[in-house]
Design a protein around this motif. Structure first.
Motif, PDB file in Angstrom:
ATOM      1  N   ARG A  48       0.810  -1.227   0.000  1.00 44.66           N
ATOM      2  CA  ARG A  48       0.000   0.000   0.000  1.00 44.66           C
ATOM      3  C   ARG A  48       0.841   1.274   0.000  1.00 44.66           C
ATOM      4  O   ARG A  48       0.539   2.226  -0.707  1.00 44.66           O
ATOM      5  N   ARG A  49       1.899   1.314   0.796  1.00 48.48           N
ATOM      6  CA  ARG A  49       2.733   2.525   0.837  1.00 48.48           C
ATOM      7  C   ARG A  49       3.447   2.765  -0.488  1.00 48.48           C
ATOM      8  O   ARG A  49       3.566   3.890  -0.950  1.00 48.48           O
ATOM      9  N   TYR A  51       2.410   1.723  -3.400  1.00 50.45           N
ATOM     10  CA  TYR A  51       1.403   2.134  -4.379  1.00 50.45           C
ATOM     11  C   TYR A  51       1.047   3.610  -4.200  1.00 50.45           C
ATOM     12  O   TYR A  51       0.931   4.351  -5.177  1.00 50.45           O
ATOM     13  N   GLN A  52       0.899   4.056  -2.970  1.00 51.26           N
ATOM     14  CA  GLN A  52       0.610   5.465  -2.709  1.00 51.26           C
ATOM     15  C   GLN A  52       1.713   6.350  -3.285  1.00 51.26           C
ATOM     16  O   GLN A  52       1.439   7.381  -3.896  1.00 51.26           O
ATOM     17  N   GLU A  53       2.960   5.935  -3.127  1.00 49.39           N
ATOM     18  CA  GLU A  53       4.091   6.696  -3.676  1.00 49.39           C
ATOM     19  C   GLU A  53       3.985   6.801  -5.198  1.00 49.39           C
ATOM     20  O   GLU A  53       4.196   7.868  -5.776  1.00 49.39           O
ATOM     21  N   ILE A  55       1.296   6.581  -7.058  1.00 49.91           N
ATOM     22  CA  ILE A  55       0.166   7.439  -7.422  1.00 49.91           C
ATOM     23  C   ILE A  55       0.535   8.908  -7.222  1.00 49.91           C
ATOM     24  O   ILE A  55       0.259   9.752  -8.072  1.00 49.91           O
ATOM     25  N   GLU A  56       1.175   9.215  -6.101  1.00 48.29           N
ATOM     26  CA  GLU A  56       1.568  10.604  -5.840  1.00 48.29           C
ATOM     27  C   GLU A  56       2.592  11.104  -6.850  1.00 48.29           C
ATOM     28  O   GLU A  56       2.606  12.282  -7.203  1.00 48.29           O
ATOM     29  N   CYS A  71      -5.551  -1.483  -2.796  1.00 50.21           N
ATOM     30  CA  CYS A  71      -4.752  -0.296  -3.131  1.00 50.21           C
ATOM     31  C   CYS A  71      -5.550   0.682  -3.988  1.00 50.21           C
ATOM     32  O   CYS A  71      -5.536   1.885  -3.741  1.00 50.21           O
ATOM     33  N   ARG A  74      -8.249   2.462  -1.995  1.00 51.63           N
ATOM     34  CA  ARG A  74      -7.710   3.392  -1.001  1.00 51.63           C
ATOM     35  C   ARG A  74      -7.082   4.626  -1.639  1.00 51.63           C
ATOM     36  O   ARG A  74      -7.229   5.735  -1.157  1.00 51.63           O
ATOM     37  N   TYR A  75      -6.331   4.445  -2.742  1.00 47.49           N
ATOM     38  CA  TYR A  75      -5.556   5.552  -3.308  1.00 47.49           C
ATOM     39  C   TYR A  75      -5.960   5.958  -4.720  1.00 47.49           C
ATOM     40  O   TYR A  75      -5.417   6.908  -5.265  1.00 47.49           O
TER      41      TYR A  75
END
Length: 84
Positions: A48-49, A51-53, A55-56, A71, A74-75
């Protein structure tokens, strides 16, 4: 000749190998943080972390990313779900 697929992790052991040498021989699937210094044909992420990176960083806007439902829900992002 059948198409080849190379699955590349993001560990230190790959640093001594030029991944560009694989490109003419098949598709490259990469995992997680590989995207930071190499753009594979497909990036697979279930952390998850990580994947968030991605996306950002908007990496998914110009590259193919596969992830799981958790994922994406959530994001968000424009990624593809990993097939069952």
């Amino acid at each position: 000749m059948a198409d080849r697929v190379f699955c590349i992790g993001n560990g230190e052991s790959r640093n001594a190998f030029d991944l560009n040498k694989l490109k003419p021989h098949g598709k490259i699937y990469g995992c997680n943080a590989l995207y930071r210094d190499y753009t594979p044909d497909f990036l697979v992420i279930v952390d998850r972390r990580m994947y968030q990176e991605v996306i950002e960083a908007e990496y998914d806007q110009k590259n193919i990313v596969y992830t799981n439902h958790l994922c994406m829900s959530r994001y968000g992002g424009t990624s593809h779900l990993i097939p069952n």
